[in-house]
Design an enzyme around this catalytic site. Sequence first.
Site, short mmCIF file in Angstrom:
data_model
loop_
_atom_site.label_atom_id
_atom_site.label_comp_id
_atom_site.label_asym_id
_atom_site.label_seq_id
_atom_site.Cartn_x
_atom_site.Cartn_y
_atom_site.Cartn_z
N LYS A 65 -8.17 5.08 13.32
CA LYS A 65 -7.42 5.28 14.57
C LYS A 65 -7.43 6.73 15.02
CE LYS A 65 -3.72 2.14 13.09
NZ LYS A 65 -2.26 1.92 13.03
N ASP A 102 0.54 0.41 18.87
CA ASP A 102 1.55 0.46 17.80
C ASP A 102 2.90 0.88 18.40
OD1 ASP A 102 -0.08 -0.31 15.70
OD2 ASP A 102 -0.69 1.74 15.23
N ALA A 130 1.55 6.12 11.46
CA ALA A 130 2.57 5.16 11.91
C ALA A 130 3.88 5.90 12.24
CB ALA A 130 2.80 4.10 10.84
N TYR A 225 4.73 -5.87 6.09
CA TYR A 225 4.95 -7.31 6.28
C TYR A 225 4.33 -8.12 5.16
CZ TYR A 225 0.47 -6.22 8.40
OH TYR A 225 -0.78 -5.72 8.63
N GLY A 246 7.79 -5.74 9.23
CA GLY A 246 6.81 -5.25 10.21
C GLY A 246 5.99 -6.33 10.89
P1 NAP Z 1 -0.90 7.13 6.58
O1 NAP Z 1 -1.28 7.86 7.83
O2 NAP Z 1 -1.84 7.08 5.45
O3 NAP Z 1 0.52 7.74 6.08
C1 NAP Z 1 1.15 7.29 4.94
C2 NAP Z 1 2.44 8.08 4.69
O4 NAP Z 1 3.04 7.51 3.53
C3 NAP Z 1 2.25 9.56 4.42
O5 NAP Z 1 3.29 10.29 4.99
C4 NAP Z 1 2.32 9.67 2.90
O6 NAP Z 1 2.90 10.87 2.42
C5 NAP Z 1 3.28 8.54 2.58
N1 NAP Z 1 3.01 8.04 1.21
C6 NAP Z 1 1.86 7.51 0.76
N2 NAP Z 1 1.97 7.23 -0.57
C7 NAP Z 1 3.22 7.62 -0.92
C8 NAP Z 1 3.92 7.63 -2.16
N3 NAP Z 1 3.35 7.19 -3.29
N4 NAP Z 1 5.19 8.08 -2.20
C9 NAP Z 1 5.77 8.55 -1.08
N5 NAP Z 1 5.14 8.59 0.13
C10 NAP Z 1 3.88 8.13 0.20
O7 NAP Z 1 -0.56 5.61 6.93
P2 NAP Z 1 0.07 5.02 8.28
O8 NAP Z 1 -0.96 4.70 9.28
O9 NAP Z 1 1.18 5.91 8.68
O10 NAP Z 1 0.63 3.60 7.76
C11 NAP Z 1 1.69 3.55 6.85
C12 NAP Z 1 2.13 2.12 6.58
O11 NAP Z 1 2.57 1.49 7.79
C13 NAP Z 1 1.02 1.21 6.03
O12 NAP Z 1 1.56 0.46 4.98
C14 NAP Z 1 0.66 0.32 7.20
O13 NAP Z 1 0.22 -0.95 6.76
C15 NAP Z 1 2.00 0.22 7.92
N6 NAP Z 1 1.81 -0.08 9.36
C16 NAP Z 1 2.33 -1.25 9.84
C17 NAP Z 1 2.19 -1.57 11.18
C18 NAP Z 1 2.75 -2.86 11.69
O14 NAP Z 1 2.33 -3.31 12.76
N7 NAP Z 1 3.69 -3.46 11.02
C19 NAP Z 1 1.51 -0.69 12.03
C20 NAP Z 1 1.01 0.51 11.52
C21 NAP Z 1 1.16 0.79 10.17
P3 NAP Z 1 2.09 12.27 2.33
O15 NAP Z 1 2.21 12.88 3.69
O16 NAP Z 1 2.81 13.01 1.28
O17 NAP Z 1 0.67 11.93 1.95
#
Ligand code: NAP
Length: 281
Positions: A65, A102, A130, A225, A246
Amino acid sequence: MHKIGILGHPIKHSLSPKIHNYWLKEMGINGKYNAIETPINNLKKTIENLNNKGYIGLNLTIPLKEEALKYINKKNKTVDIIGAANVLIFSKKGYIEGKNTDVYGFKKSILDLVKNKKKETAAVIGSGGAARAIVYVLIKMNFKKIILFNRTKKNAEIIKNDFQKKFAKKIKTKINCENLKKMKNSIEQLNLLINTTPMGMKNFPNLNIDIKKLKKDAAVFDLIYNPLETKLIKESKKRGIKNRNGLDMLIYQAQKSFYYWLNKTPKITNELKKILEREIK
Ligand code: NAP
């Protein structure tokens, strides 16, 4: 035949083909939505290939994205502020428009959760792509304060600085950044708690937070979800705290994507939700 698809790596477990192919069939539209395995270094070539093959558009998952911004010809203000496009529209050969649904998905799915609730302090856990969409919506909803809790505080600060710059002086919302470990100090003041990390997702450890001190009239939103009920959602339910997973966000973002490609708004039916819930269970 309308060809649409989702790119990601890995992508085979994505629910998006189920959603869009259900709508195409229900609406009698001759089309097919495919999941296409795409490592980040193949993104440019894959987009070009599919555009040449007559695809009308694509969805993208993380981290594509963000990467896709390099290859789009037109983006709106939302895409610019969020820094990510989860929808590509191929309006003519070689011309690509990027959108972010989103934001729409989150906005639609949180409305009912925060209806009649105080909009004073919201906590957003995580500071990835996200989280940016979520912060954008909370600012637009005029939350007084957002606390970004993240494992890496620096990443939260990047979002804060970016938003302050891009919204110029128009932001009324105060944004604070904290290390996730400090969450326990603020939990009592929250009206809304949102998990945007993958923690709690299938094959991931649970989010390590204690919500015993969260106010009963607060609300909890978990972007995950799969499973339908994370530990965070289960604990909220147990304490009688209004909560939401979600899945609706996913379906609403898909609905808006479908509209952008085909200029028709598909219906979100109970049957569709049941199909997806069965798929997840
Ligand atoms: P991303 O850009 O990879 O960001 C992930 C975030 O989670 C980062 O801030 C990271 O922290 C943190 N994180 C990862 N592992 C962690 C851990 N072990 N302990 C604490 N924090 C941790 O991902 P994203 O695009 O934001 O997506 C995140 C989640 O949202 C995913 O699970 C995705 O499936 C979900 N999502 C759902 C929808 C929906 O429609 N329901 C839409 C979009 C996303 P750091 O900054 O420290 O690396």
